[in-house]
Design a protein around this motif. Structure first.
Motif, PDB file in Angstrom:
ATOM      1  N   LYS A  50       0.824  -1.208   0.000  1.00 51.35           N
ATOM      2  CA  LYS A  50       0.000   0.000   0.000  1.00 51.35           C
ATOM      3  C   LYS A  50       0.860   1.262   0.000  1.00 51.35           C
ATOM      4  O   LYS A  50       0.486   2.288  -0.568  1.00 51.35           O
ATOM      5  CB  LYS A  50      -0.897  -0.007   1.235  1.00 51.35           C
ATOM      6  N   THR A  92       4.091   1.476  -1.062  1.00 55.43           N
ATOM      7  CA  THR A  92       5.130   1.549  -2.106  1.00 55.43           C
ATOM      8  C   THR A  92       4.568   1.338  -3.507  1.00 55.43           C
ATOM      9  O   THR A  92       5.291   1.522  -4.491  1.00 55.43           O
ATOM     10  CB  THR A  92       6.214   0.468  -1.901  1.00 55.43           C
ATOM     11  N   PHE A  93       3.299   0.881  -3.612  1.00 52.68           N
ATOM     12  CA  PHE A  93       2.680   0.597  -4.916  1.00 52.68           C
ATOM     13  C   PHE A  93       3.340  -0.580  -5.632  1.00 52.68           C
ATOM     14  O   PHE A  93       3.127  -0.765  -6.833  1.00 52.68           O
ATOM     15  CB  PHE A  93       2.694   1.842  -5.822  1.00 52.68           C
ATOM     16  N   LEU A  94       4.139  -1.365  -4.892  1.00 49.98           N
ATOM     17  CA  LEU A  94       4.733  -2.552  -5.516  1.00 49.98           C
ATOM     18  C   LEU A  94       3.704  -3.685  -5.537  1.00 49.98           C
ATOM     19  O   LEU A  94       2.812  -3.759  -4.687  1.00 49.98           O
ATOM     20  CB  LEU A  94       5.970  -2.999  -4.733  1.00 49.98           C
ATOM     21  N   ASP A  95       3.868  -4.584  -6.498  1.00 47.40           N
ATOM     22  CA  ASP A  95       2.996  -5.760  -6.622  1.00 47.40           C
ATOM     23  C   ASP A  95       3.168  -6.707  -5.445  1.00 47.40           C
ATOM     24  O   ASP A  95       4.272  -6.839  -4.904  1.00 47.40           O
ATOM     25  CB  ASP A  95       3.385  -6.565  -7.883  1.00 47.40           C
ATOM     26  N   GLU A 129       5.971  -9.242  -6.173  1.00 45.10           N
ATOM     27  CA  GLU A 129       7.305  -8.653  -6.013  1.00 45.10           C
ATOM     28  C   GLU A 129       7.672  -8.538  -4.536  1.00 45.10           C
ATOM     29  O   GLU A 129       8.786  -8.893  -4.124  1.00 45.10           O
ATOM     30  CB  GLU A 129       7.298  -7.259  -6.668  1.00 45.10           C
TER      31      GLU A 129
END
Lengths: 214, 214, 214, 214, 214, 214
Positions: free
Chosen positions: E194, E196-199, E202
Motif C-alpha cells: 500500500k 510503495t505501490f509494488l505488486d 514482487e
C-alpha cells in the motif's frame, strides 16, 4: 479570600505542568564530576541539590602570584572549577601580567575568546590561516576578540601591572600553549625539529627548560 | 532456491555492518530516566528494550479540566512524559481554554513554539526585544509561531471552548510563567518591587494569591 | 508628573541599548525570498517591514481535495509558504487521508517529525537502521514521533476521513517520497533495478505511472 | 642562500593551499552591515578589508551617565557595535550601577550570561522554570552565570558605584526588559491585565511612565 | 642553570591551569561502551586510560570478501568500532565492489557522505527532494558528496574491482538500506504494498530473499 | 490507462508540496562564490543551475609535485574548490609525501581531521591540551583521527612515496601552519621571541627562509 481561592485553583491547574518542568533540564545542567562525562559535557547534578553557589565563582578577585619567569598568572573558572557553566557555552578566567609579563603564544582548540582589560596596558595579537597578523595595544576598558583555534598571545604593554578577563564560548575552552606542546613532553627532538624547522640546539634547550624528554 | 541463496549471502555480507548499526544510536535515543542526564538530554534506553510505545503519546485526546480561575489547562508531552522525543529536538502539549480562559504571559527559555488552533478562537501575541507587539486572533486551522525566549500569551477569543496544540523545538522547552516567577516563591517583595516598579500592595496581593513568601 | 519624569529618564538611559537591539536579529529572521539563501536558511526581511502576519499561517483550516488515486493530500507550511519560521527550527503541514488513503513511504532528510492526529484513525510506522519496525494505530489526540531521516508512512486506519498535523524540527524538512525518487525521474531503469532488486516489469510499470523516463 | 631556496620552494608548495584558505571563511566573518543578514548573523566583510580594529572595541572604559531614575546604565558591545564578534558566539556589555541603581527584571532570549563584577557590590538573581530563586550578593572579582532565557536582575548592593561586565554566548543576545515589554508599547491594557493579573490602575500608571499606549 | 630555574617557575605558574585542563574534556571524548550513551554519543573514557590506539583504526587496509550475491562489501569504522571518533563528528568505512558489484539504494539518516574512489570505476548517484537525479561515473581519485538523508547508490562501473572510502559527518551515520527496510523484517506485506505501490508478488519474492515475514 | 490516470492524479495531489520543496534548500546549498558569505558559509547557487558536477571533484587523482624543500604537497578540495560541500560539514584533501617528506606542525582551527593512508608509511601525531603526545606509524589502510584545533603533523615513515587523504568535519577547515604563522609575516621578531622563548637568531633565520619581515 479571593487570594486563597486563586491559590488553590492555580495549584490544581499547573500541577501536571510544573511536575514535568521540575527537573529543569533545559534551564541548566550543573556539573556533577562524579558522574560520567559525554561529548556535550558533564552529567547534571540532581536539581534538588543545586544551590545559588553553583552559579557563582568567587576566585577571580585576588591578584595571583606573578613572581615567576614569565611574570604572569592565569586563574581559570572553567567547568571543572565552576560547575554552573556546564552546558551553557561560557567560561571565564583572570590574567595577571606584571610589568614585562607575557602569556605565551597559544590556542584554545574549542572556543573563541573575548578579552577585557580592566587595568594597565596589554599588547595582544593573533595570526589567521592566511598568516595575516592582528596586533593592538589595549588599555583599560578595551575588548579584543580572538577567533576560535587561532594562535594568539598577550604581553604587558606598560610599566604597571595589567589585569584582564578572557571569556570563552565554551565551558571548557581547552588551552594549548605552543612551547608546552612542543617542548614539555616526550615528543622526540628529531620529530620536533623536522616538523618545526627549529635547530637541534634550540629544541634541546627548550626541552630542558620545560621538562621535556626525548 | 535463488531466494534462499540470496538470503544466505546477504546474511554474510552485511553482518558486520548490521552489528555495528544495531545500537542505532544515531537513529534515536529514547530517554531512560534512571540513568544520568547531560546537557544534551537524558541517557538512552538500551535499543533492545525500545518499543513503538516509546514513540507514541496518548494523553492529548481528552479535554483537561478547566474549572479553575484561569479557565484553562495545559497538558505537556515533553521528554519527561514522552521518552521517544529525547534527543530529537521536538515536543508538544495541549491547551484547553474555556470561554474567558487565559494562558498567562510566559516564556520558553530554550525553544521556539508553533501553535496550532484546532477548535474555537484564540487571541495570541508576543513582544520582541524592541518591545514591538505582535497580536492576532486565530481561528481553527490557523498557526502562529513564537520566536524563542520572548514573552507571549494566549487568551480565548470567542464564546466557545478553544483547543490548541503548541509544538516546541526542544524535547523540554522549559516554561517560565511570569506571575509564578515573580510571586510564587520566596523572592523578597522589596527586590520584586525594585526590579519591576510594581507597587508594594500589588506585589503582596499577588504573592498571597500565588503562595509566595517574603 | 512622576510618570513624565520616569518616561523622560528611561528614554535617555536605554536609548543606546534599544537602538542596538532594534534590529532584533536574534529574536527572529523572517524570510525574504528575494535575497540570497545560505546554509542556515533565507536572508532576513528588514525588521521594519515585519508584521504579525509573517508569524501567522492561515492555510491549514480547510480540508484539501483527496479525490485522487491515493485518497490523500498534504498541505505544507514550510519556510517557502510561512516566512516567519525561517531560522526558528520548526514547521508544520496538514494531512488529509480519506478512507483508504495513504501517504506513501517517505523520508525527511533534514528533520524529525511529530505527528498529531486530530480526526479519525491512522496506521503509522517507521523502520530504523537495524530494520526494526515500529507500527501503531493512532486515534484522535495521539501523537507519534518519527526520528530524522528514517523511512515512514501513514495510512487511514478507519472508515472515516482522518486529519493529522505533522510538525517538523526544521523550517524546511525536505521530503523524499520513495516512489517518486525511484520512478518519477530519468534514473535509468537498469540502475533502478540493480540497486533495488526490483523486476524490470515492475520498474517500468511504476515509471509509466509516475511519469519517469529511462 | 639556503633561506632563499627554502623561501622559493615553500612558495610553490603551498601556493594552491594558501590561495584556498585566503578567504579565511572559517577563521572569522566580520559583519558587513550593508549586506543581507541571515539566521546565523550578518554577511561577512571581504577579508581584504578586515583590520585589527574590527576585532577591538574601545567603548567600555568610561563610566556611562547614571543620572537617571534607575541610577544605572548599560553600554553594549554586540555585533551591531562590534563587527568582529559576528559568527563567533560571544559579545559583552558594561553595567554602571550608581548607589541605589537597578537593572530591572529582564531576559536574553537567545543567550546565557556570565556577569563579572569589577567594582562595588551587586545583588543579582534569577528565577528558573520551577520558580526557584537564586540570589547572591556579589563583590569585586565575583562571577555569576545566568542560564539562557530566564528572568534575572541586578541591583547595587552597597553605598558605592558598582561596575560589572556581562558576557553573552551570542554576538547579539537580545534583551527583553519586563516592564518595557509590558508597558512601553501599544499592547492593550485589558490584555496586559488579563495575562499578568495586575490591577488596571497599576498597568495604566506604568504605561504612562514608560510611554505605552492602549 | 637558567633552564632549571625556568622549569621550576613554569611549574608553579601553570599548575592550577594545567590541573584544570588535565581532564581534556573539550579536546576529545573517547567512547567508553560500558557507560551510558546520550543524544550526543557515548560517555567518555577516563583521560588517563586513553592511548594513541584509541585514535587509530587499522581494519581498512584489506579487501573484504565480495563473494556474495551483490559482489560487494562494506567495512565500517564508526564509533562502535573506532572509539576515538566519538564526539568529533567524523567516521569512515571501506567499500569493495567486485566487477558487477553494487551497494544498493540506501540513506544515512544522520550524516552527509563524501566518497573517495581509490581504485577502479564506480557509477554513483543520488536523488534529491525534487526527484532530480545526480549520477556520475567516478574514477580513481574522484570524490563525490551525497547530501544528508538522500537516497543514493554505488555500482561498479568497470571490469575491475573497485575500492572506495566513504567518510561521514557523524561518528555514527546510521544506514538504512531500502530493500532491508522494506523486505527484511516483519512489516506486513499489505502495508508494504500500500505504501510503495509494488505488486504483491514482487513484495513476497523479496521478503523471501531477504528473510522478511508477514 | 491506469498508469495515465495515476500519473494525472499524482500530479494534482503533490503539486503544491513539490513546488514548495523544489527549492531544495534543506537538501543542499551549493556555493555561489559571487554572492555574500555568512557565518554558516557561502550563499546558495540557484537550484535550477545545480548539476552533478557541483557534487564531484576530480582533482585528487594525480600526484602533486613534491620536488620542494619539504618533499611534500597538499591539494585541497574545500568549499572554495568544491562548491557542493558548502553547508554539508565535510571536505577533503590529498597529501603527497615523498621519501623524507613532511607536513609541518599545524592546526585546523575549525575542524577535526580523519586521515586515511592509501600508500606507503606515515608517522603522524598530535599533542593535546595537557601536552600528552599521541604518535603512531601508519601503513596503507590505517586511519587516524586528530581532534579539532590541536597541533599535529605527518612525516613520511618509509623509503617510498606516501599518499594520504585527510577528511575534515567542515567545508573549510582552515589551516594554520605553525612556521608560517610565526615567521612568514610581519609579526615583529621581539614579539615572536617574547611569546615563544625562541632565540633571536633562530627567529631571524626562519623569518628569512619564509619571507617574514620585522
Amino acid at each position: 479570600m479571593l487570594a486563597k481561592m486563586l491559590h488553590t485553583l492555580f495549584f490544581f491547574f499547573f500541577s501536571l505542568l510544573l511536575s514535568s518542568s521540575h527537573a529543569s533540564v533545559l534551564d541548566f545542567c550543573v556539573a556533577d564530576p562524579k558522574l560520567p562525562q559525554g561529548p556535550a559535557g558533564y552529567s547534571c547534578k540532581k536539581p534538588a541539590k543545586v544551590t545559588v553557589d553553583d552559579f557563582v565563582f568567587t576566585g577571580l578577585g585576588m591578584a595571583a602570584n606573578t613572581s615567576n619567569i614569565i611574570k604572569a598568572a592565569v586563574t581559570p573558572a572553567f567547568d571543572a572549577q565552576f560547575p554552573g557553566v556546564n552546558g551553557l557555552g561560557l567560561s571565564i578566567a583572570r590574567l595577571d601580567l606584571a610589568p614585562g609579563g607575557v602569556i605565551p603564544m597559544h590556542t584554545h582548540p574549542g572556543a573563541s575568546e573575548l578579552l577585557l582589560v580592566v587595568q594597565g596596558f596589554i599588547v595582544a595579537g593573533f595570526v589567521d590561516s592566511s598568516n595575516a597578523v592582528y596586533v593592538k595595544k589595549l588599555k583599560k576598558g578595551d575588548v579584543m576578540v580572538f577567533p576560535q583555534g587561532l594562535l594568539h598571545f598577550q604581553v604587558n604593554g606598560g610599566g604597571i601591572p595589567a589585569i584582564a578577563f578572557p571569556t570563552f564560548g565554551s565551558p571548557n575552552p581547552g588551552l594549548q600553549i605552543l612551547d608546552f606542546a612542543l617542548f614539555a613532553n616526550n615528543l622526540p627532538s628529531p620529530l620536533v625539529e623536522k616538523t618545526t624547522f627549529l635547530d637541534d640546539a634550540e629544541v634541546k634547550k627548550l626541552k630542558a627548560v620545560l621538562g621535556g624528554t626525548g
